[in-house]
Structures are given as structure tokens and as C-alpha cells.
Design an enzyme around this catalytic site. Sequence first.
Site, PDB file in Angstrom:
ATOM      1  N   SER A  44       0.852  -1.195   0.000  1.00  0.00           N
ATOM      2  CA  SER A  44       0.000   0.000   0.000  1.00  0.00           C
ATOM      3  C   SER A  44       0.879   1.234   0.000  1.00  0.00           C
ATOM      4  O   SER A  44       2.043   1.176   0.429  1.00  0.00           O
ATOM      5  CB  SER A  44      -0.858   0.013   1.274  1.00  0.00           C
ATOM      6  OG  SER A  44      -1.541   1.243   1.410  1.00  0.00           O
ATOM      7  N   TYR A  78      -2.265  -0.553  10.723  1.00  0.00           N
ATOM      8  CA  TYR A  78      -2.160  -0.936   9.308  1.00  0.00           C
ATOM      9  C   TYR A  78      -0.813  -0.501   8.737  1.00  0.00           C
ATOM     10  O   TYR A  78      -0.124  -1.276   8.062  1.00  0.00           O
ATOM     11  CB  TYR A  78      -3.326  -0.299   8.561  1.00  0.00           C
ATOM     12  CG  TYR A  78      -3.421  -0.617   7.092  1.00  0.00           C
ATOM     13  CD1 TYR A  78      -3.753  -1.892   6.651  1.00  0.00           C
ATOM     14  CD2 TYR A  78      -3.197   0.374   6.137  1.00  0.00           C
ATOM     15  CE1 TYR A  78      -3.861  -2.175   5.303  1.00  0.00           C
ATOM     16  CE2 TYR A  78      -3.311   0.098   4.779  1.00  0.00           C
ATOM     17  CZ  TYR A  78      -3.641  -1.172   4.369  1.00  0.00           C
ATOM     18  OH  TYR A  78      -3.744  -1.451   3.029  1.00  0.00           O
TER      19      TYR A  78
HETATM   20  N1  LIG Z   1      -8.711  -0.338  -1.011  1.00  0.00           N
HETATM   21  C1  LIG Z   1      -7.630   0.409  -0.921  1.00  0.00           C
HETATM   22  O1  LIG Z   1      -7.713   1.635  -0.982  1.00  0.00           O
HETATM   23  C2  LIG Z   1      -6.261  -0.245  -0.770  1.00  0.00           C
HETATM   24  C3  LIG Z   1      -5.147   0.589  -0.893  1.00  0.00           C
HETATM   25  C4  LIG Z   1      -3.885   0.029  -0.763  1.00  0.00           C
HETATM   26  C5  LIG Z   1      -3.745  -1.315  -0.520  1.00  0.00           C
HETATM   27  N2  LIG Z   1      -4.845  -2.107  -0.388  1.00  0.00           N
HETATM   28  C6  LIG Z   1      -4.629  -3.536  -0.125  1.00  0.00           C
HETATM   29  O2  LIG Z   1      -5.366  -4.306  -1.054  1.00  0.00           O
HETATM   30  C7  LIG Z   1      -5.644  -5.584  -0.505  1.00  0.00           C
HETATM   31  C8  LIG Z   1      -7.100  -5.939  -0.750  1.00  0.00           C
HETATM   32  O3  LIG Z   1      -7.932  -5.014  -0.094  1.00  0.00           O
HETATM   33  P1  LIG Z   1      -9.278  -4.454  -0.763  1.00  0.00           P
HETATM   34  O4  LIG Z   1      -9.092  -2.990  -0.944  1.00  0.00           O
HETATM   35  O5  LIG Z   1      -9.678  -5.291  -1.913  1.00  0.00           O
HETATM   36  O6  LIG Z   1     -10.280  -4.614   0.478  1.00  0.00           O
HETATM   37  P2  LIG Z   1     -11.493  -5.618   0.753  1.00  0.00           P
HETATM   38  O7  LIG Z   1     -12.549  -5.460  -0.274  1.00  0.00           O
HETATM   39  O8  LIG Z   1     -11.837  -5.384   2.195  1.00  0.00           O
HETATM   40  O9  LIG Z   1     -10.821  -7.047   0.577  1.00  0.00           O
HETATM   41  C9  LIG Z   1      -9.949  -7.580   1.537  1.00  0.00           C
HETATM   42  C10 LIG Z   1      -9.916  -9.079   1.382  1.00  0.00           C
HETATM   43  O10 LIG Z   1      -9.010  -9.608   2.361  1.00  0.00           O
HETATM   44  C11 LIG Z   1      -9.686 -10.642   3.019  1.00  0.00           C
HETATM   45  N3  LIG Z   1      -9.202 -10.929   4.355  1.00  0.00           N
HETATM   46  C12 LIG Z   1      -9.315 -10.215   5.508  1.00  0.00           C
HETATM   47  N4  LIG Z   1      -8.824 -10.910   6.540  1.00  0.00           N
HETATM   48  C13 LIG Z   1      -8.400 -12.102   6.031  1.00  0.00           C
HETATM   49  C14 LIG Z   1      -7.820 -13.267   6.595  1.00  0.00           C
HETATM   50  N5  LIG Z   1      -7.578 -13.391   7.913  1.00  0.00           N
HETATM   51  N6  LIG Z   1      -7.512 -14.302   5.773  1.00  0.00           N
HETATM   52  C15 LIG Z   1      -7.751 -14.235   4.440  1.00  0.00           C
HETATM   53  N7  LIG Z   1      -8.310 -13.170   3.861  1.00  0.00           N
HETATM   54  C16 LIG Z   1      -8.625 -12.115   4.649  1.00  0.00           C
HETATM   55  C17 LIG Z   1     -11.141 -10.217   3.061  1.00  0.00           C
HETATM   56  O11 LIG Z   1     -11.967 -11.321   3.374  1.00  0.00           O
HETATM   57  P3  LIG Z   1     -13.369 -11.155   4.187  1.00  0.00           P
HETATM   58  O12 LIG Z   1     -14.366 -10.678   3.194  1.00  0.00           O
HETATM   59  O13 LIG Z   1     -13.637 -12.533   4.677  1.00  0.00           O
HETATM   60  O14 LIG Z   1     -13.116 -10.189   5.302  1.00  0.00           O
HETATM   61  C18 LIG Z   1     -11.284  -9.723   1.639  1.00  0.00           C
HETATM   62  O15 LIG Z   1     -11.442 -10.787   0.759  1.00  0.00           O
HETATM   63  C19 LIG Z   1      -5.209  -5.512   0.954  1.00  0.00           C
HETATM   64  O16 LIG Z   1      -3.930  -6.090   1.097  1.00  0.00           O
HETATM   65  C20 LIG Z   1      -5.122  -4.025   1.218  1.00  0.00           C
HETATM   66  O17 LIG Z   1      -4.213  -3.737   2.254  1.00  0.00           O
HETATM   67  C21 LIG Z   1      -6.099  -1.596  -0.514  1.00  0.00           C
END
Ligand SMILES: NC(=O)c1ccc[n+]([C@@H]2O[C@H](COP(=O)([O-])OP(=O)(O)OC[C@H]3O[C@@H](n4cnc5c(N)ncnc54)[C@H](OP(=O)(O)O)[C@@H]3O)[C@@H](O)[C@H]2O)c1
Length: 279
Positions: free
Chosen positions: A138, A151
Site C-alpha cells: 500500500s 495498518y
Molecule cells: N482499497 C484500498 O484503498 C487499498 C489501498 C492500498 C492497498 N490495499 C490492499 O489491497 C488488498 C485488498 O484489499 P481491498 O481494498 O480489496 O479490500 P477488501 O474489499 O476489504 O478485501 C480484503 C480481502 O481480504 C480478506 N481478508 C481479511 N482478513 C483475512 C484473513 N484473515 N484471511 C484471508 N483473507 C482475509 C477479506 O476477506 P473477508 O471478506 O472474509 O473479510 C477480503 O477478501 C489488501 O492487502 C489491502 O491492504 C487496498
Amino acid sequence: MSEQPEKRTILITGCSSGIGEATAYGLKERGYRVFASARQAKDVEQLEAAGFEAVQLDLADSDSIRAAVETVAEKTGGTLDALFNNGAFGQTGAVEDLTREVLRFQFETNLFGTHELTNRVIPLMRRQGYGRILYNSSVLGLVAMKYRGAYNASKFALEGLVDTLRLELRGTNIQVVLIEPGPISSRFRDNSYRLFQQNIDAEHSVHRDAYRAIEERLQKQGPVVPFTLPPEAVLKKVIRALEARTSKIRYAVTFPTYLFAVLRRILPGRALDWVLSRI
Ligand SMILES: NC(=O)c1ccc[n+]([C@@H]2O[C@H](COP(=O)([O-])OP(=O)(O)OC[C@H]3O[C@@H](n4cnc5c(N)ncnc54)[C@H](OP(=O)(O)O)[C@@H]3O)[C@@H](O)[C@H]2O)c1
């Protein structure tokens, strides 16, 4: 990887929503054999119904990680071309309001689970003589922001671990890549809000006034910051990272990531703090 003749295989974590889901669909459409994993059984069923080879994988649970890798290895005959470490969550809250347990819980998934899964996959890649390991880090793995301490710490730690792993894998033909998204529309904020309510005692905190604004932001639908991109923007970089003969070390996604990656290099620490404290 571009030399591998057969359908390329990839295991992705956190495919129930957001970036993981978009990447799973996008790579499947591109011809990859995608092992789409999710933490919860209902999401595994949904992924199966959508035609994926779906696997249950909870990064906070070692048994689940071991079983998932065994299942994938059985299906592929012991090989795996790529791993996308994507699953994670963001615990919002001021550093002084984070209990040891809450901070540990953040690390269990974002760092320790990701680390353990990777260590279970590396031997397969060493045996086959190649592989690609992608990590969804991130912009908050590059710079800090208020109320994101847990985080931030987990992603900074991830950056350190991956930078080291890359050095140790030199000459193995296993390439390690960090994807650095800025704001992406997903369920991230909804999930953060749930965990904020669950784990932070906002009413009794010296930060309670700031928390009101944060709660409002976390509950808003749609993008809350400029330059937010859809998860497909990450998919594009993931494809590049998988298919370039030699991948880059880091792939920035969104303008804020490019901006902060530059600012942290050129600004003195206090000046960078001044900019970041305004966000
Ligand atoms: N959205 C942003 O702005 C952003 C920016 C920078 C980086 N990221 C990174 O992108 C990645 C994906 O996030 P996203 O934005 O797509 O958010 P999201 O829609 O909340 O997706 C997160 C995913 O991670 C899963 N997860 C959470 N805890 C877990 C665990 N213990 N074991 C396995 N899976 C788990 C969630 O599953 P559940 O549905 O079961 O909770 C969900 O499938 C993350 O690494 C995040 O740090 C996101």
C-alpha cells in the site's frame, strides 16, 4: 514465467471482494488457472459457483493455510506458478488506543499469515525452478498517516520482509514483487469501520473528536478521496508484474502512490510530516 507453455497457475488470497475478486476474475478471463481463496465458507461457495477452483484460506489460521496449500498442490501435481498475497484488512485507531491484542490481530493476518503462506509456497517454486510472488502492500507501506498506525506498521513490516526475501532469492528465478495501491474502491472501508467499532473505545479516548470525523468517512459510500481508482487498476499492474520477463520491484497504482513515493525521497522528515498531518 512467460516461458511456461501451459496454463499458468496462481493462488490469490482475499477473493471475497475488492482487489482480490477483481484480480481473480481478470486473470481467469486472461486464461490463468486461478485458485481463488477466501476466508469464509460462504465466499468459497460463491467463488465455486462462479467457476473458480476455490479454496478456504484464513491467514489468521495456520491449519487453514497448510490445508489450502496442500489442496492446491494436489490439484496441480505439486507446482504453482504464482502467488498473489492480497488478503488483508485495516484496523483504524490512534496508536495510543491500540491494545496489544488488537495490534497483534492486525499482524496475524497482514504479516504473519502472509509470511507463513509464502513460506509454504516457496518450496514448490524452488523445486520447479521458477515462480512469482506478488504482495499487495500500500501507499501506507511507504508513508504514515494518522489513525492508521496498526495498518501502517503491518505494511511497513511487510515491505521490510519482502525487501529481505528478494535479496535472499536472488539467482533462484523466483521473483518477488510489491504492488503499491493508493485509494481503490472496495469493501476495505466497510471492513475497517466494523473493526473500528469492535476494537476501539472511541467514547473514552482523547481522540474522540477526531474519531467522529473518521466514523463519518468510514460510513460514506463511494470514493472519499480524490484519485480513487477501481480495483481493475490493480489488476493491470498485477498482469504486468506476472508477465514481464523481469518484473519491477514495486508497481505503483494511483497518483497518490507516485506522489508520496517521490515526496518521501525528496522532503526532509519534518516537511513530510507537515504534509502527511494534513491528510
Ligand atoms: N482499497 C484500498 O484503498 C487499498 C489501498 C492500498 C492497498 N490495499 C490492499 O489491497 C488488498 C485488498 O484489499 P481491498 O481494498 O480489496 O479490500 P477488501 O474489499 O476489504 O478485501 C480484503 C480481502 O481480504 C480478506 N481478508 C481479511 N482478513 C483475512 C484473513 N484473515 N484471511 C484471508 N483473507 C482475509 C477479506 O476477506 P473477508 O471478506 O472474509 O473479510 C477480503 O477478501 C489488501 O492487502 C489491502 O491492504 C487496498
